[in-house]
Design a protein around this motif. Structure first.
Motif, PDB file in Angstrom:
ATOM      1  N   GLY A  10      -3.865  -6.859   6.414  1.00 61.95           N
ATOM      2  CA  GLY A  10      -3.939  -5.513   6.955  1.00 61.95           C
ATOM      3  C   GLY A  10      -3.839  -4.483   5.866  1.00 61.95           C
ATOM      4  O   GLY A  10      -4.020  -4.782   4.678  1.00 61.95           O
ATOM      5  N   LEU A  11      -3.552  -3.261   6.286  1.00 62.45           N
ATOM      6  CA  LEU A  11      -3.421  -2.139   5.359  1.00 62.45           C
ATOM      7  C   LEU A  11      -1.943  -1.873   5.101  1.00 62.45           C
ATOM      8  O   LEU A  11      -1.153  -1.781   6.042  1.00 62.45           O
ATOM      9  N   VAL A  12      -1.591  -1.747   3.836  1.00 62.89           N
ATOM     10  CA  VAL A  12      -0.204  -1.511   3.465  1.00 62.89           C
ATOM     11  C   VAL A  12      -0.179  -0.545   2.291  1.00 62.89           C
ATOM     12  O   VAL A  12      -1.099  -0.546   1.462  1.00 62.89           O
ATOM     13  N   GLN A  13       0.851   0.259   2.223  1.00 68.81           N
ATOM     14  CA  GLN A  13       0.979   1.194   1.105  1.00 68.81           C
ATOM     15  C   GLN A  13       1.535   0.486  -0.127  1.00 68.81           C
ATOM     16  O   GLN A  13       2.285  -0.499  -0.010  1.00 68.81           O
ATOM     17  N   ALA A  14       1.168   0.974  -1.266  1.00 68.81           N
ATOM     18  CA  ALA A  14       1.693   0.428  -2.512  1.00 68.81           C
ATOM     19  C   ALA A  14       3.221   0.468  -2.487  1.00 68.81           C
ATOM     20  O   ALA A  14       3.823   1.455  -2.050  1.00 68.81           O
ATOM     21  N   GLY A  15       3.813  -0.643  -2.934  1.00 68.23           N
ATOM     22  CA  GLY A  15       5.262  -0.773  -2.909  1.00 68.23           C
ATOM     23  C   GLY A  15       5.796  -1.438  -1.660  1.00 68.23           C
ATOM     24  O   GLY A  15       6.973  -1.814  -1.601  1.00 68.23           O
ATOM     25  N   GLY A  16       4.948  -1.580  -0.668  1.00 68.66           N
ATOM     26  CA  GLY A  16       5.355  -2.196   0.588  1.00 68.66           C
ATOM     27  C   GLY A  16       5.266  -3.711   0.555  1.00 68.66           C
ATOM     28  O   GLY A  16       5.054  -4.322  -0.499  1.00 68.66           O
ATOM     29  N   THR A  77       2.495 -24.659   8.855  1.00 68.75           N
ATOM     30  CA  THR A  77       2.183 -23.283   8.497  1.00 68.75           C
ATOM     31  C   THR A  77       2.693 -22.988   7.101  1.00 68.75           C
ATOM     32  O   THR A  77       3.809 -23.357   6.752  1.00 68.75           O
ATOM     33  N   VAL A  78       1.862 -22.352   6.332  1.00 72.84           N
ATOM     34  CA  VAL A  78       2.215 -21.920   4.984  1.00 72.84           C
ATOM     35  C   VAL A  78       2.190 -20.395   4.954  1.00 72.84           C
ATOM     36  O   VAL A  78       1.318 -19.777   5.569  1.00 72.84           O
ATOM     37  N   PHE A  79       3.133 -19.816   4.244  1.00 73.43           N
ATOM     38  CA  PHE A  79       3.278 -18.373   4.196  1.00 73.43           C
ATOM     39  C   PHE A  79       3.108 -17.853   2.770  1.00 73.43           C
ATOM     40  O   PHE A  79       3.356 -18.573   1.803  1.00 73.43           O
ATOM     41  N   LEU A  80       2.708 -16.610   2.685  1.00 72.53           N
ATOM     42  CA  LEU A  80       2.729 -15.898   1.416  1.00 72.53           C
ATOM     43  C   LEU A  80       3.406 -14.558   1.671  1.00 72.53           C
ATOM     44  O   LEU A  80       2.820 -13.680   2.320  1.00 72.53           O
ATOM     45  N   GLN A  81       4.626 -14.431   1.208  1.00 71.67           N
ATOM     46  CA  GLN A  81       5.353 -13.177   1.310  1.00 71.67           C
ATOM     47  C   GLN A  81       4.976 -12.322   0.105  1.00 71.67           C
ATOM     48  O   GLN A  81       5.202 -12.718  -1.030  1.00 71.67           O
ATOM     49  N   MET A  82       4.403 -11.173   0.393  1.00 68.01           N
ATOM     50  CA  MET A  82       3.936 -10.285  -0.667  1.00 68.01           C
ATOM     51  C   MET A  82       4.835  -9.060  -0.700  1.00 68.01           C
ATOM     52  O   MET A  82       4.891  -8.298   0.267  1.00 68.01           O
ATOM     53  N   ASN A  83       5.559  -8.882  -1.779  1.00 67.54           N
ATOM     54  CA  ASN A  83       6.472  -7.747  -1.938  1.00 67.54           C
ATOM     55  C   ASN A  83       5.999  -6.854  -3.080  1.00 67.54           C
ATOM     56  O   ASN A  83       5.272  -7.295  -3.961  1.00 67.54           O
ATOM     57  N   SER A  84       6.421  -5.612  -3.033  1.00 68.84           N
ATOM     58  CA  SER A  84       6.069  -4.653  -4.096  1.00 68.84           C
ATOM     59  C   SER A  84       4.578  -4.690  -4.386  1.00 68.84           C
ATOM     60  O   SER A  84       4.153  -4.786  -5.546  1.00 68.84           O
ATOM     61  N   VAL A  85       3.784  -4.628  -3.337  1.00 66.12           N
ATOM     62  CA  VAL A  85       2.339  -4.768  -3.515  1.00 66.12           C
ATOM     63  C   VAL A  85       1.765  -3.601  -4.320  1.00 66.12           C
ATOM     64  O   VAL A  85       2.321  -2.486  -4.313  1.00 66.12           O
ATOM     65  N   LYS A  86       0.666  -3.896  -4.989  1.00 67.62           N
ATOM     66  CA  LYS A  86      -0.017  -2.915  -5.825  1.00 67.62           C
ATOM     67  C   LYS A  86      -1.448  -2.750  -5.330  1.00 67.62           C
ATOM     68  O   LYS A  86      -1.982  -3.624  -4.646  1.00 67.62           O
ATOM     69  N   VAL A  87      -2.062  -1.648  -5.712  1.00 66.10           N
ATOM     70  CA  VAL A  87      -3.454  -1.410  -5.318  1.00 66.10           C
ATOM     71  C   VAL A  87      -4.337  -2.560  -5.775  1.00 66.10           C
ATOM     72  O   VAL A  87      -5.255  -2.975  -5.063  1.00 66.10           O
ATOM     73  N   GLU A  88      -4.039  -3.103  -6.928  1.00 67.46           N
ATOM     74  CA  GLU A  88      -4.854  -4.205  -7.459  1.00 67.46           C
ATOM     75  C   GLU A  88      -4.673  -5.516  -6.713  1.00 67.46           C
ATOM     76  O   GLU A  88      -5.366  -6.499  -7.006  1.00 67.46           O
ATOM     77  N   ASP A  89      -3.758  -5.569  -5.762  1.00 68.50           N
ATOM     78  CA  ASP A  89      -3.632  -6.748  -4.905  1.00 68.50           C
ATOM     79  C   ASP A  89      -4.657  -6.744  -3.765  1.00 68.50           C
ATOM     80  O   ASP A  89      -4.757  -7.718  -3.011  1.00 68.50           O
ATOM     81  N   THR A  90      -5.396  -5.667  -3.633  1.00 64.64           N
ATOM     82  CA  THR A  90      -6.408  -5.574  -2.585  1.00 64.64           C
ATOM     83  C   THR A  90      -7.466  -6.659  -2.768  1.00 64.64           C
ATOM     84  O   THR A  90      -8.071  -6.781  -3.830  1.00 64.64           O
ATOM     85  N   VAL A 119      -6.538  -7.994   2.797  1.00 69.31           N
ATOM     86  CA  VAL A 119      -5.356  -7.208   2.449  1.00 69.31           C
ATOM     87  C   VAL A 119      -5.828  -5.983   1.678  1.00 69.31           C
ATOM     88  O   VAL A 119      -6.531  -6.117   0.674  1.00 69.31           O
ATOM     89  N   THR A 120      -5.469  -4.820   2.161  1.00 69.89           N
ATOM     90  CA  THR A 120      -5.842  -3.577   1.506  1.00 69.89           C
ATOM     91  C   THR A 120      -4.577  -2.791   1.199  1.00 69.89           C
ATOM     92  O   THR A 120      -3.777  -2.517   2.098  1.00 69.89           O
ATOM     93  N   VAL A 121      -4.394  -2.468  -0.060  1.00 67.62           N
ATOM     94  CA  VAL A 121      -3.218  -1.716  -0.487  1.00 67.62           C
ATOM     95  C   VAL A 121      -3.656  -0.312  -0.876  1.00 67.62           C
ATOM     96  O   VAL A 121      -4.518  -0.139  -1.741  1.00 67.62           O
ATOM     97  N   SER A 122      -3.066   0.672  -0.241  1.00 68.44           N
ATOM     98  CA  SER A 122      -3.415   2.064  -0.511  1.00 68.44           C
ATOM     99  C   SER A 122      -2.391   2.687  -1.459  1.00 68.44           C
ATOM    100  O   SER A 122      -1.224   2.295  -1.489  1.00 68.44           O
ATOM    101  N   SER A 123      -2.863   3.659  -2.225  1.00 65.82           N
ATOM    102  CA  SER A 123      -1.975   4.307  -3.215  1.00 65.82           C
ATOM    103  C   SER A 123      -1.207   5.464  -2.595  1.00 65.82           C
ATOM    104  O   SER A 123      -1.475   5.883  -1.493  1.00 65.82           O
TER     105      SER A 123
END
Length: 123
Positions: A10-16, A77-90, A119-123
């Motif tokens: 989904g869409l998440v803000q940078a740092g989320g 089920t396998v998970f990927l917990q993504m923390n402190s996301v960055k725009v470049e993680d899009t 996954v879309t990370v917004s600034s």
């Protein structure tokens, strides 16, 4: 036949944070090595994180310290917990399974793939 279905993008803000899931079904036997890859527009698919049959982890430098790969107790089920996301993680994130081998960073080692989740990370 093995099926993998990703969800949680989904869409998440940078740092989320964001948690991706990959549900595995079909003819799987016991534990197996799994991995998350991602592919950004115009770029090659790249390794993000991997989990061995014995639950040893491997992370790309870009994911180390921010992402966590894990699986549930039933191994389905396998998970990927993504923390402190960055725009470049899009990217589109894919899970993959290696029934007979271990964790590897090359896509060629994984015969089964999910359809991907954006996954879309917004600034």
């Amino acid at each position: 036949q093995v099926q993998l279905v990703e969800s949680g993008g989904g869409l998440v803000q940078a740092g989320g944070s964001l948690r991706l899931s990959c549900a595995v079904s079909g003819r799987t036997f016991g534990s197996y090595a799994m991995a998350w890859f991602r592919q950004a527009p115009g770029k090659e698919r790249e390794f993000v994180a991997g989990l061995s049959r014995s639950d040893m982890t491997d992370y790309a430098d870009s994911a180390k310290g921010r992402f966590i790969i894990s699986r549930d107790g039933n191994k389905n089920t396998v998970f990927l917990q993504m923390n402190s996301v960055k725009v470049e993680d899009t990217a589109v994130y894919y899970c993959a399974i290696n029934i007979i081998g271990g964790v590897a960073r090359a896509t060629a080692y994984y015969p089964y793939w999910g359809q991907g989740t954006q996954v879309t990370v917004s600034s």
